[in-house]
Motif scaffolding. Structure first.
Motif, short mmCIF file in Angstrom:
data_model
loop_
_atom_site.label_atom_id
_atom_site.label_comp_id
_atom_site.label_asym_id
_atom_site.label_seq_id
_atom_site.Cartn_x
_atom_site.Cartn_y
_atom_site.Cartn_z
N PRO A 292 0.81 -1.23 0.00
CA PRO A 292 0.00 0.00 0.00
C PRO A 292 0.84 1.28 0.00
CG PRO A 292 -0.01 -1.01 2.18
CD PRO A 292 0.71 -1.96 1.26
N LYS A 293 0.23 2.33 -0.54
CA LYS A 293 0.87 3.64 -0.60
C LYS A 293 -0.25 4.67 -0.50
CE LYS A 293 4.57 3.97 -3.74
NZ LYS A 293 5.11 4.43 -5.02
N PRO A 294 0.00 5.82 0.19
CA PRO A 294 -1.06 6.82 0.31
C PRO A 294 -1.47 7.38 -1.06
CG PRO A 294 0.90 7.46 1.59
CD PRO A 294 1.24 6.21 0.87
N TYR A 295 -2.78 7.65 -1.19
CA TYR A 295 -3.34 8.18 -2.44
C TYR A 295 -2.60 9.41 -2.95
CZ TYR A 295 -6.48 10.89 -5.42
OH TYR A 295 -6.99 11.65 -6.44
N GLU A 296 -2.30 10.36 -2.03
CA GLU A 296 -1.64 11.61 -2.44
C GLU A 296 -0.31 11.35 -3.12
OE1 GLU A 296 -2.88 14.49 -2.60
OE2 GLU A 296 -4.75 13.95 -1.56
N GLN A 297 0.42 10.37 -2.59
CA GLN A 297 1.74 10.03 -3.15
C GLN A 297 1.58 9.35 -4.51
OE1 GLN A 297 4.09 7.56 -0.54
NE2 GLN A 297 5.72 7.34 -2.07
N VAL A 298 0.60 8.45 -4.60
CA VAL A 298 0.33 7.76 -5.87
C VAL A 298 -0.02 8.79 -6.95
CG1 VAL A 298 -1.24 6.16 -7.06
CG2 VAL A 298 -0.43 5.62 -4.76
N LEU A 299 -0.88 9.75 -6.56
CA LEU A 299 -1.31 10.79 -7.50
C LEU A 299 -0.12 11.61 -7.98
CD1 LEU A 299 -3.63 12.41 -8.88
CD2 LEU A 299 -3.74 13.81 -6.82
N GLU A 300 0.74 12.01 -7.04
CA GLU A 300 1.88 12.85 -7.41
C GLU A 300 2.83 12.10 -8.35
OE1 GLU A 300 3.89 14.73 -4.04
OE2 GLU A 300 5.65 14.83 -5.36
N GLU A 301 3.10 10.83 -8.02
CA GLU A 301 4.01 10.05 -8.85
C GLU A 301 3.42 9.78 -10.23
OE1 GLU A 301 6.27 7.81 -5.15
OE2 GLU A 301 5.10 6.61 -6.56
N MET A 302 2.10 9.61 -10.26
CA MET A 302 1.43 9.36 -11.53
C MET A 302 1.51 10.60 -12.42
SD MET A 302 -2.18 7.48 -11.87
CE MET A 302 -1.63 5.80 -11.70
N GLU A 303 1.30 11.77 -11.81
CA GLU A 303 1.40 13.02 -12.58
C GLU A 303 2.81 13.21 -13.12
OE1 GLU A 303 -0.28 15.65 -9.64
OE2 GLU A 303 -2.16 15.83 -10.78
N GLN A 304 3.80 12.86 -12.30
CA GLN A 304 5.20 12.97 -12.74
C GLN A 304 5.49 12.05 -13.91
OE1 GLN A 304 8.00 12.12 -9.60
NE2 GLN A 304 7.29 13.87 -8.39
N ARG A 305 5.01 10.79 -13.79
CA ARG A 305 5.29 9.80 -14.82
C ARG A 305 4.53 10.16 -16.11
NH1 ARG A 305 4.76 3.80 -15.14
NH2 ARG A 305 3.35 3.74 -13.38
N ASP A 306 3.28 10.63 -15.99
CA ASP A 306 2.51 11.09 -17.16
C ASP A 306 3.28 12.17 -17.90
OD1 ASP A 306 0.38 9.51 -16.47
OD2 ASP A 306 -0.99 11.17 -15.98
N TRP A 307 3.79 13.11 -17.11
CA TRP A 307 4.48 14.26 -17.71
C TRP A 307 5.74 13.78 -18.43
CZ3 TRP A 307 8.70 17.25 -18.45
CH2 TRP A 307 8.47 18.54 -18.96
#
Ligand code: C5P
Length: 223
Positions: free
Chosen positions: A167-182
């Motif tokens: 598990p990983k907190p939602y906020e962290q998942v979101l931030e990493e996803m935005e970084q990887r998308d970019w």
């Protein structure tokens, strides 16, 4: 011949792999997860302690990387590195960033291109990734660009990590996803974008069954 290819591209967490796997089963074709191949290279770079952004260092070790993909009795793809099964290890969350970083290196993309094309020459495939419709299989009979709002994708990924026991907190998942998308869509080597002839399927407001039906409909219209 009656061999056909379905290219499925899109950002992480759009449901590409889960949906492609199911669609492959339904149509009796082979599912190829190209992200797993990049993850295998990323994993190797990680084990060697090499900076994944160091293009020259990564390119220099490529000739020694022995990456294979094989299909198990269950029909699912397994990844091997130097003969060792790394299918589970490449799913470790820290490997995502390594995969994303090495995938921006043109030498890595060139190294993996034939391996991917070869799969599509052997049998009908549904192949998922970031550049399948644009670069790997530009002549695919069906091209789908699967997307969803980043918040929805981050929520799905958070659930998936929880179910996998990492598990990983939602906020962290979101931030990493935005970084990887970019990073995936702004790199100069094969950036993530829909092919001109791709059908865009937005799953933001669809559940799994609806998404699967939408994809099957696009495929049946074109094959
Ligand atoms: O799909 P998955 O998240 O497993 O892919 C891991 C990373 O590999 C992606 O973030 C992307 O940078 C890279 N990738 C790619 N081209 C592909 C498949 C994956 O650049 N065809």
């Amino acid at each position: 011949s009656n061999i056909y290819s379905v290219a499925v591209d899109g950002p992480s967490g759009a449901g590409k792999s889960t949906l492609s796997k199911e669609v492959a089963k339904e149509l009796g074709i082979v599912y190829v997860d190209t992200g797993a191949i990049y993850r295998t290279i990323g994993y190797y770079i990680f084990t060697q302690g090499i900076d994944p952004k160091d293009e020259r260092a990564v390119a220099a070790v490529l000739p020694e990387v022995q990456v294979d993909m094989r299909y198990g009795a269950d029909g699912l793809q397994r990844m091997f590195l130097g003969g060792t099964d790394v299918t589970e290890k490449i799913r470790l969350p820290e490997i995502s960033m390594y995969a994303s970083a090495v995938s921006a290196i043109p030498a890595v993309r060139a190294f993996l291109l034939e391996m991917q094309r070869d799969m599509a020459r052997r049998s009908s495939v549904i192949m998922d990734g970031r550049d399948i419709g644009t670069v790997v299989l530009p002549n695919a009979q069906v091209k789908i660009f699967l997307c969803a709002d980043v918040q929805v994708r981050a929520r799905r990924r958070t659930l998936e990590l929880e179910q996998r026991g990492t598990p990983k907190p939602y906020e962290q998942v979101l931030e990493e996803m935005e970084q990887r998308d970019w990073a995936d869509s702004h790199r100069s080597a094969a950036p993530l974008r829909p092919a001109e002839d791709a059908v865009v399927v937005d799953t933001t407001n669809m559940d799994f069954a609806q998404s699967k039906d939408a994809i099957l409909q696009v495929i049946r219209r074109r094959t």
